[in-house]
Each structure stands twice: as C-alpha cells, then as structure tokens.
Write a protein that holds these residues in place. Sequence first.
Motif, PDB file in Angstrom:
ATOM      1  N   TYR A   1       0.838  -1.210   0.000  1.00 20.02           N
ATOM      2  CA  TYR A   1       0.000   0.000   0.000  1.00 20.02           C
ATOM      3  C   TYR A   1       0.870   1.256   0.000  1.00 20.02           C
ATOM      4  O   TYR A   1       1.975   1.258   0.542  1.00 20.02           O
ATOM      5  CB  TYR A   1      -0.933   0.006   1.227  1.00 20.02           C
ATOM      6  CG  TYR A   1      -2.100  -0.945   1.051  1.00 20.02           C
ATOM      7  CD1 TYR A   1      -3.033  -0.723   0.049  1.00 20.02           C
ATOM      8  CD2 TYR A   1      -2.241  -2.058   1.860  1.00 20.02           C
ATOM      9  CE1 TYR A   1      -4.102  -1.603  -0.146  1.00 20.02           C
ATOM     10  CE2 TYR A   1      -3.305  -2.945   1.682  1.00 20.02           C
ATOM     11  CZ  TYR A   1      -4.227  -2.703   0.675  1.00 20.02           C
ATOM     12  OH  TYR A   1      -5.271  -3.565   0.488  1.00 20.02           O
TER      13      TYR A   1
ATOM     14  N   THR B   1      -5.003   4.489   5.677  1.00 12.64           N
ATOM     15  CA  THR B   1      -5.966   3.920   4.730  1.00 12.64           C
ATOM     16  C   THR B   1      -5.331   2.706   4.063  1.00 12.64           C
ATOM     17  O   THR B   1      -4.286   2.834   3.425  1.00 12.64           O
ATOM     18  CB  THR B   1      -6.329   4.955   3.640  1.00 12.64           C
ATOM     19  OG1 THR B   1      -6.897   6.080   4.294  1.00 12.64           O
ATOM     20  CG2 THR B   1      -7.317   4.392   2.620  1.00 12.64           C
TER      21      THR B   1
ATOM     22  N   SER C   1      -7.535   0.266   2.288  1.00 11.88           N
ATOM     23  CA  SER C   1      -8.584  -0.445   1.552  1.00 11.88           C
ATOM     24  C   SER C   1      -7.943  -0.939   0.254  1.00 11.88           C
ATOM     25  O   SER C   1      -7.016  -0.307  -0.266  1.00 11.88           O
ATOM     26  CB  SER C   1      -9.767   0.477   1.268  1.00 11.88           C
ATOM     27  OG  SER C   1      -9.306   1.611   0.586  1.00 11.88           O
ATOM     28  N   GLU C   2      -8.444  -2.043  -0.259  1.00 14.20           N
ATOM     29  CA  GLU C   2      -7.824  -2.661  -1.427  1.00 14.20           C
ATOM     30  C   GLU C   2      -7.756  -1.708  -2.613  1.00 14.20           C
ATOM     31  O   GLU C   2      -6.796  -1.725  -3.382  1.00 14.20           O
ATOM     32  CB  GLU C   2      -8.571  -3.943  -1.825  1.00 14.20           C
ATOM     33  CG  GLU C   2      -8.383  -5.110  -0.851  1.00 14.20           C
ATOM     34  CD  GLU C   2      -9.234  -5.020   0.402  1.00 14.20           C
ATOM     35  OE1 GLU C   2      -9.913  -3.995   0.626  1.00 14.20           O
ATOM     36  OE2 GLU C   2      -9.229  -6.000   1.173  1.00 14.20           O
TER      37      GLU C   2
ATOM     38  N   SER D   1      -7.165   1.344  -2.639  1.00 15.03           N
ATOM     39  CA  SER D   1      -6.264   2.487  -2.441  1.00 15.03           C
ATOM     40  C   SER D   1      -4.835   2.169  -2.900  1.00 15.03           C
ATOM     41  O   SER D   1      -3.912   2.939  -2.648  1.00 15.03           O
ATOM     42  CB  SER D   1      -6.248   2.903  -0.964  1.00 15.03           C
ATOM     43  OG  SER D   1      -5.587   1.919  -0.180  1.00 15.03           O
TER      44      SER D   1
ATOM     45  N   ASN E   1      -7.446  -8.000   1.721  1.00 11.05           N
ATOM     46  CA  ASN E   1      -6.717  -7.943   2.993  1.00 11.05           C
ATOM     47  C   ASN E   1      -7.047  -9.147   3.853  1.00 11.05           C
ATOM     48  O   ASN E   1      -8.233  -9.513   3.990  1.00 11.05           O
ATOM     49  CB  ASN E   1      -7.117  -6.697   3.786  1.00 11.05           C
ATOM     50  CG  ASN E   1      -6.639  -5.406   3.152  1.00 11.05           C
ATOM     51  OD1 ASN E   1      -5.591  -5.377   2.502  1.00 11.05           O
ATOM     52  ND2 ASN E   1      -7.401  -4.332   3.336  1.00 11.05           N
TER      53      ASN E   1
ATOM     54  N   GLU F   1      -8.395  -5.648  12.414  1.00 14.00           N
ATOM     55  CA  GLU F   1      -8.708  -4.218  12.433  1.00 14.00           C
ATOM     56  C   GLU F   1      -8.449  -3.618  13.818  1.00 14.00           C
ATOM     57  O   GLU F   1      -8.818  -2.484  14.077  1.00 14.00           O
ATOM     58  CB  GLU F   1     -10.170  -3.986  12.023  1.00 14.00           C
ATOM     59  CG  GLU F   1     -10.409  -4.160  10.534  1.00 14.00           C
ATOM     60  CD  GLU F   1     -11.847  -3.855  10.116  1.00 14.00           C
ATOM     61  OE1 GLU F   1     -12.770  -4.105  10.919  1.00 14.00           O
ATOM     62  OE2 GLU F   1     -12.038  -3.373   8.982  1.00 14.00           O
TER      63      GLU F   1
ATOM     64  N   ASP G   1      -8.236  -3.039   6.551  1.00 12.88           N
ATOM     65  CA  ASP G   1      -9.614  -2.607   6.282  1.00 12.88           C
ATOM     66  C   ASP G   1     -10.341  -3.867   5.818  1.00 12.88           C
ATOM     67  O   ASP G   1     -10.020  -4.416   4.754  1.00 12.88           O
ATOM     68  CB  ASP G   1      -9.605  -1.524   5.194  1.00 12.88           C
ATOM     69  CG  ASP G   1     -11.010  -1.036   4.851  1.00 12.88           C
ATOM     70  OD1 ASP G   1     -11.970  -1.842   4.963  1.00 12.88           O
ATOM     71  OD2 ASP G   1     -11.162   0.126   4.451  1.00 12.88           O
ATOM     72  N   ASN G   2     -11.300  -4.322   6.608  1.00  9.69           N
ATOM     73  CA  ASN G   2     -11.924  -5.622   6.326  1.00  9.69           C
ATOM     74  C   ASN G   2     -13.282  -5.527   5.636  1.00  9.69           C
ATOM     75  O   ASN G   2     -14.038  -6.503   5.603  1.00  9.69           O
ATOM     76  CB  ASN G   2     -12.023  -6.442   7.625  1.00  9.69           C
ATOM     77  CG  ASN G   2     -10.644  -6.884   8.102  1.00  9.69           C
ATOM     78  OD1 ASN G   2      -9.669  -6.777   7.350  1.00  9.69           O
ATOM     79  ND2 ASN G   2     -10.557  -7.347   9.327  1.00  9.69           N
ATOM     80  N   THR G   3     -13.566  -4.361   5.061  1.00 11.32           N
ATOM     81  CA  THR G   3     -14.858  -4.188   4.373  1.00 11.32           C
ATOM     82  C   THR G   3     -15.009  -5.199   3.225  1.00 11.32           C
ATOM     83  O   THR G   3     -16.028  -5.882   3.105  1.00 11.32           O
ATOM     84  CB  THR G   3     -14.975  -2.748   3.802  1.00 11.32           C
ATOM     85  OG1 THR G   3     -14.567  -1.835   4.802  1.00 11.32           O
ATOM     86  CG2 THR G   3     -16.389  -2.447   3.348  1.00 11.32           C
ATOM     87  N   LEU G   4     -13.967  -5.306   2.401  1.00 12.68           N
ATOM     88  CA  LEU G   4     -14.067  -6.156   1.204  1.00 12.68           C
ATOM     89  C   LEU G   4     -14.126  -7.648   1.568  1.00 12.68           C
ATOM     90  O   LEU G   4     -14.917  -8.398   0.978  1.00 12.68           O
ATOM     91  CB  LEU G   4     -12.876  -5.886   0.274  1.00 12.68           C
ATOM     92  CG  LEU G   4     -12.952  -6.588  -1.083  1.00 12.68           C
ATOM     93  CD1 LEU G   4     -14.079  -6.011  -1.947  1.00 12.68           C
ATOM     94  CD2 LEU G   4     -11.621  -6.469  -1.844  1.00 12.68           C
TER      95      LEU G   4
END
Length: 329
Positions: A123, A135, A137-138, A140, A246, A250, A287-290
């Motif tokens: 990253y 930040t 996130s994938e 980014s 990722n 978190e 960032d574990n959103t994805l």
Amino acid sequence: MKKKALVCGAGGFIGGHLVSRLKKEGYWVRSTDLKENEYGNNGADEMILGDLRNPELAAAVVTSDLDEIYQLAADMGGAGFVFTGEHDAAIMHNSATINLNVLEEAKNKKIPKIFYSSSACMYPEYNQLDPDNPTCSEDSAYPAAPDSEYGWEKLFSERLFLSYQRNHGIQVRIARFHNIFGPMGTWTGGREKAPAAVCRKVAETPDGGIIEIWGDGRQTRSFLIVDECVEGIRRLMNSNFSGPVNIGSEEMITINDFAKMVIGISGKKLSIKNIPGPTGVRGRNSDNTLIKEKLNWAPTQPLKNGVKKTYIWITEQLKVSNKRHSIIH
Ligand code: NAD
Ligand code: GDD
C-alpha cells in the motif's frame, strides 16, 4: 480422491501452519522449502528441499496431478530486515524469481488454482502517514507508492499472478497479509517482526528492567494471529473471489501500547525506552470491508488472546535455547 496441494515455503511460519491445516482437512500435501521446518514437517506427505529460484526445482515440485498450489516462499522479514535497505536487491531478485518459476510451471502443468501471499507493504506510503487514520482499503493501492522494495516486489507479483489468470486461465487467489504472528514464528535472529521481538525482549528482561522499542512508539499497526490467517487463506481459496483482499486484524494499536500489553501479560514491572531504529510506515491497519463483503467472514479474535499464546511459546523457546547454550559452554 484426496485433493493434492503443494505448499511452497512450508519450512516457514505461515506455510508450516497451513500444511497442518490442509492435513486436518484430509489433503495429500507436498511441502517444499530451502529448509526443513524447525518445528517439524506438520504431517506433510512429502517434503522436498530445494531452491525455488532454480527452475528445475520448480519443475520437479509442480506436478500435473496437483489440484492447488499455495505460494508462500519469499525472502521475508520484519522491519529490521526489510526497511534497512541492505537486503533490497536480494529481496526483489529472490522473491520475484521464485514467483516467476512457480507460475510458469503452474501454467505448463495446467494447475487449476494457485494462492499467492502478498503483503500490506504494497500500500502507498502517502496513505499511511497519520498513525491514527491510515488507509489500507484494497482500492487504495494506486497510484502505487510502497515505502519498501519488498512492497514493490509484492505489487509486481500480484500483477504477475493476475496476468497468468487472464492469459492462461489459472485460477488465482491473492491475499494481502497484515503482520501475522503466533507460535512457531521467527522470534530471533534479525528477521523477527514486532510481536515476536517484543515478546522476546519482555521474556528475557529481568523484573524491574528496561526494554528497547524502535521509534517513538506512537507508530500503529494491527497484528493477526496465524490461525485466523490460515482460516482466511482457506476461505479465499474455496471462494469465487480472486482478490487481492486484505487478511488482517482491524484492532489497531501503537507499538508502545503493544509493549505495555506484553509487559502486562508477563506480570513483570518493566519500563520502555524508545530508541532509533527502522520503523516503516507511521500507521497501518487492515480494512476488512471487502473480505466481509466477498467471503462473508473476517477475523474476530482479540489481539490479547493471541499475544498470550505467543508470549508463553516464546518463553519456552528461550528456556530451550538457554539450556542448549549452557550445555555448549
Ligand atoms: P517465513 O520467512 O517464515 O517463510 C517463508 C519461507 O520461504 C521460508 O521458510 C524460506 O526458507 C522460504 N524460502 C525463501 N527463499 C526460498 C527459495 N529460494 N526457495 C525455497 N524456499 C524459499 O515467512 P512467513 O511469515 O511464513 O511468510 C509467508 C509469506 O507471507 C511470504 O511470502 C511473506 O512475504 C508473506 N507475508 C507474511 C507476512 C507476515 O506478517 N508473516 C505479512 C505479509 C506477507
Ligand atoms: N521487528 C521489530 N523489532 N520491530 C520493532 C521493534 C523490534 O524490536 N521495536 C519496535 N518495532 C517497530 C518497528 O520499528 C515498526 O515500526 C513496528 O514495530 C512494526 O514492525 P514489524 O512488525 O517488524 O514490521 P511492519 O509491521 O512494519 O511490517 C511487517 O509487516 C508487513 C505486513 O503487514 C513486515 O514483516 C513486512 O515484511 C510485512 O509485509
């Protein structure tokens, strides 16, 4: 019929844990590495020692009967190894050559699916300057600006794997690991990462003493226990999602607070001295959103649980190593 897997880098930390997991799931497993795993071969059916920079070794270990390959072999270490600059050429040359050789053989032998272990180090540094709000996130990842050659090699290899998927139809799965730790990880010798290094320093310092922590201690990270990393690898491999995704925790913490956590677990009274050292990015957190969206899963174990297990394991390793040392002298 048992599924057949090849684990490259099985003499190492995550590879070793992955072999155990695959064996528990009923796989037939071939392991390969430069070295034996010093904590045992984890039940692998075959262990082939050799150098994956050599295309002949890659051709020998990648056989057409394999269902899956897990590519974890790399020239790898913590901040004291990857951020000093001293090993840049070796890291880039060795890891890229391994990836090129393994992938080419996977194509030649028509292996259906391959996993690649990338890193959060790919990253961009500009998104990791504020320790409280990094930040990762994938999406980014670009414009690319990793802060280490290790990160650039990972980014190149992600693209290499994805290009083989596009052009040669191999199913690729890519994870970006965020600082994985736990028992059986490197804990001494210069390649150890902060979790193991801090556990070792606390374990070897007598009550009332001082431990040294690199940097001002306000830099942040998240650390993921290896069991959850392996769970994530298996879930990703069984999914229809290629990634990159990722695999990390978190639960972000400053390095000094992490040291205080370990000191608390030890029951000792120790103070912290911050000293200059290789520090890497100012802040990093998964960032574990994805992963939640694509795999309907994310790691949940509290950091402290994993640290307790790791601290106990490193304390035992120190006893064994001190005993060996006293017999030799
Ligand atoms: P590790 O160093 O314990 O394992 C890597 C293994 O690769 C070692 O056993 C090493 O001997 C082997 N290897 C190196 N060069 C080789 C060669 N030329 N031929 C054959 N084997 C070779 O590291 P790990 O922590 O288990 O990491 C596994 C993978 O995950 C690596 O690709 C690493 O870059 C990636 N990763 C790990 C972390 C982490 O926090 N542990 C974070 C991000 C990415
Ligand atoms: N290793 C180590 N040893 N780090 C220390 C120490 C120590 O004694 N004291 C403080 N630190 C600090 C480092 O300066 C750094 O700021 C932070 O702890 C984390 O260091 P590491 O755990 O060594 O590495 P990292 O998180 O910067 O990068 C690691 O994780 C990446 C994935 O997230 C590396 O292992 C990379 O190779 C990996 O890809």
